[in-house]
Design an enzyme around this catalytic site. Structure first.
Site, mmCIF file in Angstrom:
data_model
loop_
_atom_site.group_PDB
_atom_site.id
_atom_site.type_symbol
_atom_site.label_atom_id
_atom_site.label_comp_id
_atom_site.label_asym_id
_atom_site.label_seq_id
_atom_site.Cartn_x
_atom_site.Cartn_y
_atom_site.Cartn_z
ATOM 1 N N THR A 1 1.903 7.982 1.798
ATOM 2 C CA THR A 1 1.005 9.116 2.030
ATOM 3 C C THR A 1 0.079 8.756 3.200
ATOM 4 O O THR A 1 -0.557 7.706 3.166
ATOM 5 C CB THR A 1 0.164 9.407 0.773
ATOM 6 O OG1 THR A 1 1.056 9.761 -0.296
ATOM 7 C CG2 THR A 1 -0.821 10.532 1.023
ATOM 8 N N TYR B 1 0.818 -1.221 0.000
ATOM 9 C CA TYR B 1 0.000 0.000 0.000
ATOM 10 C C TYR B 1 0.850 1.269 0.000
ATOM 11 O O TYR B 1 1.891 1.324 0.649
ATOM 12 C CB TYR B 1 -0.938 0.009 1.220
ATOM 13 C CG TYR B 1 -1.835 -1.208 1.240
ATOM 14 C CD1 TYR B 1 -2.917 -1.296 0.366
ATOM 15 C CD2 TYR B 1 -1.579 -2.273 2.094
ATOM 16 C CE1 TYR B 1 -3.725 -2.428 0.354
ATOM 17 C CE2 TYR B 1 -2.387 -3.408 2.091
ATOM 18 C CZ TYR B 1 -3.455 -3.480 1.216
ATOM 19 O OH TYR B 1 -4.242 -4.598 1.182
ATOM 20 N N ASP B 2 0.363 2.288 -0.729
ATOM 21 C CA ASP B 2 1.038 3.594 -0.769
ATOM 22 C C ASP B 2 0.277 4.653 0.021
ATOM 23 O O ASP B 2 0.852 5.672 0.393
ATOM 24 C CB ASP B 2 1.158 4.077 -2.225
ATOM 25 C CG ASP B 2 2.048 3.156 -3.038
ATOM 26 O OD1 ASP B 2 2.966 2.543 -2.443
ATOM 27 O OD2 ASP B 2 1.811 3.028 -4.257
ATOM 28 N N TYR B 3 -1.029 4.431 0.233
ATOM 29 C CA TYR B 3 -1.880 5.419 0.896
ATOM 30 C C TYR B 3 -2.484 4.802 2.150
ATOM 31 O O TYR B 3 -3.164 3.762 2.065
ATOM 32 C CB TYR B 3 -3.002 5.890 -0.039
ATOM 33 C CG TYR B 3 -2.479 6.517 -1.313
ATOM 34 C CD1 TYR B 3 -2.224 7.891 -1.377
ATOM 35 C CD2 TYR B 3 -2.212 5.739 -2.432
ATOM 36 C CE1 TYR B 3 -1.721 8.468 -2.537
ATOM 37 C CE2 TYR B 3 -1.704 6.302 -3.591
ATOM 38 C CZ TYR B 3 -1.460 7.665 -3.644
ATOM 39 O OH TYR B 3 -0.961 8.234 -4.784
ATOM 40 N N LYS C 1 -4.330 0.534 -3.946
ATOM 41 C CA LYS C 1 -3.062 0.955 -3.337
ATOM 42 C C LYS C 1 -3.315 1.652 -1.997
ATOM 43 O O LYS C 1 -2.379 2.110 -1.341
ATOM 44 C CB LYS C 1 -2.298 1.925 -4.265
ATOM 45 C CG LYS C 1 -1.840 1.307 -5.585
ATOM 46 C CD LYS C 1 -0.953 0.093 -5.395
ATOM 47 C CE LYS C 1 0.511 0.469 -5.065
ATOM 48 N NZ LYS C 1 1.338 -0.764 -4.880
#
Lengths: 306, 306
Positions: free
Chosen positions: A52, A18-20, A249
Site C-alpha cells: 500500500t 513493511y506493507d505500508y 508494518k
C-alpha cells in the site's frame, strides 16, 4: 544509529518487512517540478509487490486533485485520490469530523485554492481565500477598506495556510475574525512549517504567515493539521486497518527530520530519511538514538536501483 | 493607586512639578486624522510656562518631517523637528551611533518611506522599502523572481517596521538577508507593537509583520528601537540634560499601559495615562501599584480646561 541502505540484500529485507509505505512528496519524489531518479519504477515495484502506498504533503496550496494532476504530469501514473493526504484535506476533515462545524457555517480562509477545494468537497462554503475582491487593490491598503468592517456573521471557523498572494488586507481581516466573539472562533492551521524550500532557497512558509495573525491576535492555533501532527496519521490509519493494528508494518519516507521523521515516529512507524531534500548525512549521523530515523538512503530510487 | 486629574488645583500642582512633558501622539493628541479637544491650547499653555514638550511615536511609516506636516495640518503650530522622536528616527540613530554601520554599507528596509527618509538623512543608502520593483507584480509571486537571487552584497543591516504594502516577495527577500552570512547581519525592529489601531479596529502592527520573518529565520531582532525600549528615551535624555540629571522632572503622557506608561516608568519618569486611546478607567483602577500610572485623566485637554 540509523542504517544506511546501500545494497540489494537490505532492500529485500526492507520490502519483506513493511506493507505500508507512506511518502512525503517534495524532496522525496520530486524537487519542485523536477522528478527525482527512478521514482515511477520504485513506486510501480512496490505496487507490484502488493504494498500500500500513500502520499502525504504539508503544501496546502494544492488540493488532492491538484496533486493527482501533478503526479500525471511528472509521469507517475495510476495514483488515486484516496492515496493522497494533504494538509488542506486534513484540515477540511478536521473541521468536518472533529470540530463538527455545521454545514450552514462558513470558513474564513487565509490561503489558496487547495484549501477552498477541499472544504467545498465536504460541503462547506468559504469566504476569503482566492476572492478577487481581496486583491483588487494589490499590495495597497486603505484603513477604511469596506471589507474590514463587513465581517460575515456566518463564519464559524478560521483556517490559515500558505498563501503566496498575501497582503495587509487579508491579514487584517483574518485578525478581525480571530478577535471576534471574544476570540472564540476556532483557529486552525493547515501546518506550521516555518519555511517553504524552492530551488535551494528557503522562502516564507505557512507557519510564518500564520505567526503574523497569531501574534496580532494573541492566540495560537487550536489545531495544526499537517505533519508532524498526528491528525493526518490517524486519518491514514482509519483508512488502513492493517496499519492501525500494527504500525510497525508501516514505513514513513521523507526528507525532513522535524516533520516527516517525527510524523512517522510519533505514529509508531519505522522511518526512512532520503538525502534528496534538506537534510545531510552529517546531520543524520549526529542524531541521538531516540530521534534517529530507522534507515536512511541517498535517494528513494535506490530501492529500485539496488 | 493612580490619581485622577479632576480639578484646577491638581493641574496647578502638576504644572509646578514637571519641566519636561513627553507625549505619545496617536490616542493622545489625535485619533487618526481627528484632533482631540483643546490640544493646541494645552500645548501652547505648556510652552508659555517654559516647559519642554517632546513628541514620541512608534509609527515608523512616517519620518519626523512627515510628523511636522501632520502637526501643521491639524492646526498644532510651532513644533520643531528636534521635538519629535519617532521609531524610524530612533532606528536610524541606533544604526548610526550604536551599530556604527559604515556609511558605505546599505540597509535593507522592510517598511515604508518614513524609515527610508530617516536613514537617508543620516547618510545611508537603502534597498527594499518603497522600491517599486518589489510591488510590480502586486500580490502575485513567482518563486523564480529574479530579485530573490540578487541580494545586494553591500547590505550591512536589516531594518524592519510596519508596512501596509506587504507582499510575499518583500517578506522572502527579507528572509534571505536574515539567513545570509550565517545569520550575522544585524536585525533591527523599529518597534514590536502587535496591532495598529485605526478607527476603533485593531489592524496588523509592525511586531506582527516582523514576527513572520523572525519565525521563518529562527531569529529575534537584535534591537527594538521604539517604545517601551529605552533607546529612544536615552536619545531624548541626551538632548535634555535637565531630564537626564533628574528624570522625576519629566512626565510621560500616553494612552497605552504596555508601551507608553512602561516607557516612562522604565526611564524613571512619572506617568499620565489619558483615556482617549485604548485603555479604560476599569483597567487603570485594577492595576497593581508598581505598574499603575502616577496619574490618569479623561483626556489631555483637561489640563487646559481645568
Amino acid at each position: 544509529m540509523s542504517l544506511k541502505i546501500t545494497n540489494k540484500q537490505q532492500v529485500t529485507e526492507l520490502l519483506d518487512q513493511y506493507d505500508y509505505f507512506i511518502f512525503d512528496c517534495d524532496g522525496v519524489l520530486w524537487l519542485g517540478d523536477h522528478l527525482l531518479p527512478h521514482i515511477p519504477e520504485t513506486l510501480q515495484m512496490l505496487k507490484d509487490k502488493g504494498k500500500t502506498v500513500i502520499f502525504v504533503t504539508n503544501n496546502s496550496t494544492k488540493s488532492r486533485n491538484d496533486y493527482l494532476h501533478k503526479f500525471e504530469k511528472l509521469g507517475i501514473s495510476g495514483i488515486t485520490k484516496d492515496e493522497v493526504f494533504g494538509s488542506s484535506y486534513a484540515s477540511a476533515v478536521y473541521i468536518d469530523k472533529i470540530l463538527q462545524l455545521p454545514k450552514d457555517k462558513k470558513v474564513w480562509v487565509l490561503g489558496e485554492a487547495g484549501i477552498e477545494q477541499e472544504l467545498h468537497e465536504l460541503g462547506y462554503k468559504t469566504v476569503g481565500g482566492t476572492d478577487p475582491k481581496l486583491v483588487e487593490d494589490g499590495v495597497k491598503f486603505k484603513p477604511d477598506h469596506p471589507l474590514i468592517d463587513k465581517l460575515d456573521p456566518e463564519v464559524g471557523a478560521v483556517l490559515c495556510g500558505l498563501t503566496f498572494n498575501v497582503n495587509y488586507l487579508k491579514l487584517s481581516i483574518t485578525l478581525q475574525y480571530l478577535l471576534q466573539e471574544n476570540k472564540s472562533l476556532p483557529f486552525i492551521a493547515t501546518n506550521i512549517d516555518s519555511t517553504f524550500p524552492v530551488k535551494g532557497k528557503l522562502l516564507i512558509g505557512a507557519g510564518s504567515i500564520i505567526e503574523t495573525v497569531a501574534f496580532a491576535s494573541g492566540r495560537q492555533p487550536d489545531a495544526i493539521c499537517g505533519k508532524p501532527n498526528q491528525a493526518m496519521m490517524n486519518a491514514i490509519k482509519a483508512d488502513n486497518p492493517g496499519l492501525q493494528a500494527n504500525p510497525k508494518k508501516g514505513l514513513m519516507v521523507g526528507d525532513r527530520l522535524n516533520t516527516d521523521m517525527k510524523f512517522g515516529r510519533d505514529g509508531g512507524l519505522d522511518t526512512l530519511l532520503v538525502l534528496t531534500g534538506i537534510e545531510t548525512e552529517e546531520n543524520v549521523l549526529a542524531l541521538a538514538q531516540d530521534v534517529a530515523p530507522t534507515y536512511y538512503a541517498n535517494k528513494l530510487g535506490d530501492l529500485y536501483e539496488f
